[in-house]
Scaffold this motif. Structure first.
Motif, mmCIF file in Angstrom:
data_model
loop_
_atom_site.group_PDB
_atom_site.id
_atom_site.type_symbol
_atom_site.label_atom_id
_atom_site.label_comp_id
_atom_site.label_asym_id
_atom_site.label_seq_id
_atom_site.Cartn_x
_atom_site.Cartn_y
_atom_site.Cartn_z
ATOM 1 N N GLU A 122 0.850 -1.192 0.000
ATOM 2 C CA GLU A 122 0.000 0.000 0.000
ATOM 3 C C GLU A 122 0.883 1.239 0.000
ATOM 4 O OE1 GLU A 122 -3.634 0.197 2.547
ATOM 5 O OE2 GLU A 122 -2.598 1.930 3.431
ATOM 6 N N GLU A 152 0.840 5.868 -0.726
ATOM 7 C CA GLU A 152 0.110 7.100 -1.005
ATOM 8 C C GLU A 152 0.951 7.940 -1.941
ATOM 9 O OE1 GLU A 152 -1.221 9.275 2.349
ATOM 10 O OE2 GLU A 152 -2.550 7.692 3.070
ATOM 11 N N HIS A 204 -2.515 11.177 -6.504
ATOM 12 C CA HIS A 204 -3.839 10.688 -6.108
ATOM 13 C C HIS A 204 -3.921 10.747 -4.575
ATOM 14 C CE1 HIS A 204 -7.630 8.586 -6.672
ATOM 15 N NE2 HIS A 204 -7.298 7.755 -5.699
ATOM 16 N N ARG A 256 -6.339 11.414 -2.441
ATOM 17 C CA ARG A 256 -7.575 11.141 -1.689
ATOM 18 C C ARG A 256 -7.584 9.776 -1.026
ATOM 19 N NH1 ARG A 256 -12.006 12.441 -6.171
ATOM 20 N NH2 ARG A 256 -10.329 11.601 -7.476
ATOM 21 N N HIS A 257 -7.027 8.763 -1.671
ATOM 22 C CA HIS A 257 -7.062 7.408 -1.132
ATOM 23 C C HIS A 257 -5.706 6.734 -1.335
ATOM 24 C CE1 HIS A 257 -11.292 8.117 -2.692
ATOM 25 N NE2 HIS A 257 -11.447 8.055 -1.375
ATOM 26 N N CYS A 264 -6.699 2.086 -7.023
ATOM 27 C CA CYS A 264 -7.672 2.624 -6.067
ATOM 28 C C CYS A 264 -9.052 2.152 -6.503
ATOM 29 C CB CYS A 264 -7.622 4.150 -6.039
ATOM 30 S SG CYS A 264 -8.932 4.894 -5.017
ATOM 31 N N PHE A 295 -11.935 2.878 -5.208
ATOM 32 C CA PHE A 295 -12.985 3.902 -5.109
ATOM 33 C C PHE A 295 -13.031 4.759 -6.366
ATOM 34 C CE2 PHE A 295 -11.626 3.076 -0.737
ATOM 35 C CZ PHE A 295 -12.832 2.721 -0.158
ATOM 36 N N CYS A 296 -11.868 5.116 -6.886
ATOM 37 C CA CYS A 296 -11.786 6.066 -8.001
ATOM 38 C C CYS A 296 -11.432 5.407 -9.323
ATOM 39 C CB CYS A 296 -10.745 7.142 -7.699
ATOM 40 S SG CYS A 296 -10.965 7.955 -6.102
#
Length: 725
Positions: free
Chosen positions: A84, A86, A90, A92-93, A124, A126-127
């Motif tokens: 994982e 960040e 991107h 946001r998630h 991601c 979600f997106c």
């Protein structure tokens, strides 16, 4: 900072393959759950085909993980990708690593480079946002570690020009884009040039302005430097893959970092307002200790230091090192060729990423705090007196102990064949034929070649004793010591370091009477020494109280062993704590060695065996150990002397005798007795002393005339002095 810290925490918490497991030869990886992967050293071809990584689809040339059942390979780099991450692109998630694009995708396209993703991808859900792994970690993540010149110009070899100067316009360094001058690399086939310092840029660096991760050298793609906020025009930059942090070469290596001049002036400014900086911690680049106040930063080279470290003296003199001066540096790895990892004062590990004091004449390094704490005799030295202070302590007292009588030259080599030594009334001749039974009259250890001997007497000195200077400074004693000798053949001394009687050369203090056998003195001259009985270096404990003060009318005894008898350690060689006054300690483990065991001769002779006995530290086949001489059991954990040929084992005290450093059988004359007397040790048939009438069951002086039975105690002062007065 919060974003970077979160990214780092997630990187450490969710690896695709844990670092512990990655060290194993066989691992399990989430992308290939059916079979384990085996680490193999190198793969060039597989079934006559180019081997591709199943993670990044790039070719594999070096070590990789492979499945023995399937056609599945992974770069070592791909195997340890975090599960994982960040990224700023991107925010946001978080993005999760998938072995294949999501099953509902018809085609997976990277949202950064717009290229198709067929294998590992960060996703991601979600997106519906995707990053291929090369975009996730910036170009260059999969490059092999190398210096700049090894991938800046791959087509042809580069030639080093050590002194060539370039004066023509347009001749620029291909890395930093600055004009060429000084040592450089160049290609004879192309118009390609590199400064020597640019060609040898390290593949990875650490900088305190980005302490979370190391920065790696990569080809530049018009990145913005996160320190100066300017576009990087050089061919290479230093990057952090995880935080997308960039430094161009000039900011990574500012002028102060490579400055060899110790008088280099730093321009320190307070980094932040003290009130707003209280909650932020930092590590001081000058001393290597943590701080939580308001630090100061050098505006030129980015050094972050405590306020009190701004004025650290550049040079110190310390009594706890046998060379007089130690120098402060912010960058030990650039100043010291062979870095000692342990502080020469406290013996704890030194972090060479931060400032230390070091000795320019040897491998000594010390923490800044230790160097300043043990500074009773420390003084700051001025720059104009630097050459004067380069004179070592040894050079200050290099008065030789002998005078050359005769020498020859063999080519460039000077061979001293005959000398006059202060300890003996006759000249000594160079000799290289040694008898196993001979002992040096200086240190009382078995003689080694080359040595000097007297043709008239049974007197020998080995080369190491000959080379001892008449005056010497020991860094644990505040006054100089003088090499001494007593012409009386039977005169004995007690060493204030090992607490053993000896007859030979000694160093003494004229003020306090401190007396050290040269055998011990050779062992304590350096800050540490390596002994055959232990795998790690040994050292004398250093503290302020260990500097021996001269007490007029009393001995300058080592305070770490003389008074606090309850805290004296047990020697690992003999398990005794009382006999040695000085103990060496190990820099790594709980090993302690008393001076008595530290100076045991490597070889010994005994009348019960025709061969030399060798000091032995452990015998794997020692099932029922016993001493051949005294016939008592031995402790298999303790050192002993052994003859392998005869299977002969003996306690050290049995093999060496009670007085190993006293030369027995030496004959001398006395005013009160008509015949020559010899020093002997009585072990049986104890005759009565002619002075006190008690049995002589120890060291004694006995008449050599077979018709005279005269004998007196040697160690009883009243008995022995009856021969003189």
């Amino acid at each position: 900072m919060a974003y970077q810290s979160l990214a780092l925490a997630q990187h450490l918490s969710f690896p695709a393959l844990s670092s512990e497991r990655a060290r194993d030869m066989e691992v399990e990886h989430f992308s290939h759950p059916d079979h384990p992967l085996i680490l193999i050293n190198q793969v060039l071809e597989y079934s006559c085909e180019l081997v591709l990584c199943s993670g990044c689809e790039g070719p594999i040339w070096g070590p990789c993980y492979s499945c023995t059942c399937c056609y599945f390979f992974l770069h070592k780099t791909c195997a340890v990708l975090p599960r994982e991450i960040e990224r700023r692109i991107h925010p946001r998630h978080p993005l999760h690593l998938l072995a294949k694009p999501p099953s509902h995708y018809t085609t997976c396209v990277c949202d950064r480079c717009r290229k198709t993703c067929n294998s590992f991808v960060y996703h991601c859900s979600f997106c519906e946002f995707d990053l291929d792994i090369k975009c996730a970690f910036q170009p260059g993540f999969f490059y092999v570690d190398s210096q700049a010149h090894q991938f800046a110009h791959k087509d042809h070899p580069l030639i080093l020009n050590k002194e060539k100067e370039y004066h023509g316009e347009g001749v620029m360094c291909s890395v930093c884009k600055e004009p060429m001058s000084g040592p450089s690399y160049s290609c004879t086939s192309c118009n390609f040039f590199l400064h020597k310092k640019c060609a040898e840029l390290p593949p990875e660096i650490k900088r305190h302005i980005h302490p979370e991760h190391p920065l790696r050298l990569l080809p530049n793609q018009d990145m913005i430097c996160d320190f100066c906020n300017k576009t990087c025009y050089e061919s290479f930059v230093y990057c952090c893959f995880f935080c997308e942090f960039n430094l161009h070469i000039k900011c990574a290596f500012p002028p102060c970092i490579d400055a060899a001049d110790q008088n280099q002036r730093h321009q320190f400014r307070r980094l932040l307002n003290p009130l707003s900086f209280k909650s932020i911690s930092f590590t001081c680049n000058a001393c290597g200790t943590d701080g939580d106040g308001s630090p100061f930063m050098c505006t030129t080279c980015h050094l972050v230091v405590h306020e009190e470290c701004i004025s650290l003296p550049g040079t110190l003199e310390t009594a706890l090192h046998h060379h007089p001066r130690i120098i402060h540096t912010y960058h030990p790895q650039q100043c010291i060729e062979s870095i000692n990892k342990y502080c020469g004062i406290c013996r704890r590990e030194v972090d060479t990423e931060y400032g230390v004091y070091y000795c320019p004449d040897c491998e000594f390094v010390a923490h800044v705090k230790c160097s300043r704490e043990y500074g009773d005799s420390a003084t700051e030295t001025a720059g104009e007196n630097e050459e004067e202070h380069r004179v070592t302590v040894d050079d200050q007292f290099m008065e030789p102990s002998f005078r050359v009588v005769r020498e020859i030259k063999h080519g460039e080599e000077r061979i001293i064949q005959e000398i006059e030594h202060f300890s003996h009334q006759h000249n000594l001749i160079l000799n290289d034929k040694v008898d196993d039974d001979l002992k040096c009259d200086g240190c009382m250890l078995p003689i080694s070649t080359p040595f000097y001997s007297c043709v008239s007497c049974n007197f020998f000195l080995d080369k190491t004793c000959i080379e001892l200077p008449r005056r010497k400074k020991w860094h644990y004693h505040e006054n100089q010591l003088t090499l001494s000798w007593n012409r009386g053949s039977h005169h004995l001394y007690n060493c204030d370091v090992c607490n053993q009687d000896f007859r030979g050369l000694r160093y003494t203090c004229a003020i306090c009477g401190l007396c050290i056998d040269v055998r011990c003195f050779k062992s304590i001259l350096k800050d540490s020494f390596k002994h055959g009985g232990h795998e790690h270096p040994l050292y004398l404990p250093a503290s302020r109280k260990n500097i021996l003060r001269c007490n007029i009318g009393g001995r300058g005894l080592p305070p770490w062993a003389a008074d606090d008898r309850e805290n004296i350690p047990h020697c690992s060689g003999c398990c005794v704590s009382e006999e040695s006054k000085v103990f060496f300690k190990c820099v790594v483990c709980d090993f302690k060695l008393g001076m008595k065991c530290a100076t045991l001769p490597y070889k010994a002779r005994h009348e019960y065996d025709d061969h030399p006995l060798v000091l032995t530290y452990i015998n794997a086949n020692d099932y029922q150990p016993s001493c051949i001489i005294c016939e008592e059991d031995r402790d298999p954990r303790l050192w002993f002397y052994r003859c392998e040929e005869c299977d002969f084992d003996a306690h050290p005290e049995c093999a060496l005798g009670k007085y190993p450093y006293v030369k027995l059988g030496v004959v001398s004359t006395y005013p009160k007795h008509p015949h020559p007397l010899a020093v002997v040790v009585k072990t049986e048939d104890y005759p009565a002393c002619d002075t006190c009438g008690e049995p002589c069951d120890d060291l004694a002086v006995e008449c050599t005339d077979p018709n005279c039975s005269f004998i007196v105690h040697r160690k009883r002062r009243q008995c022995y002095e009856s021969l003189i007065w």
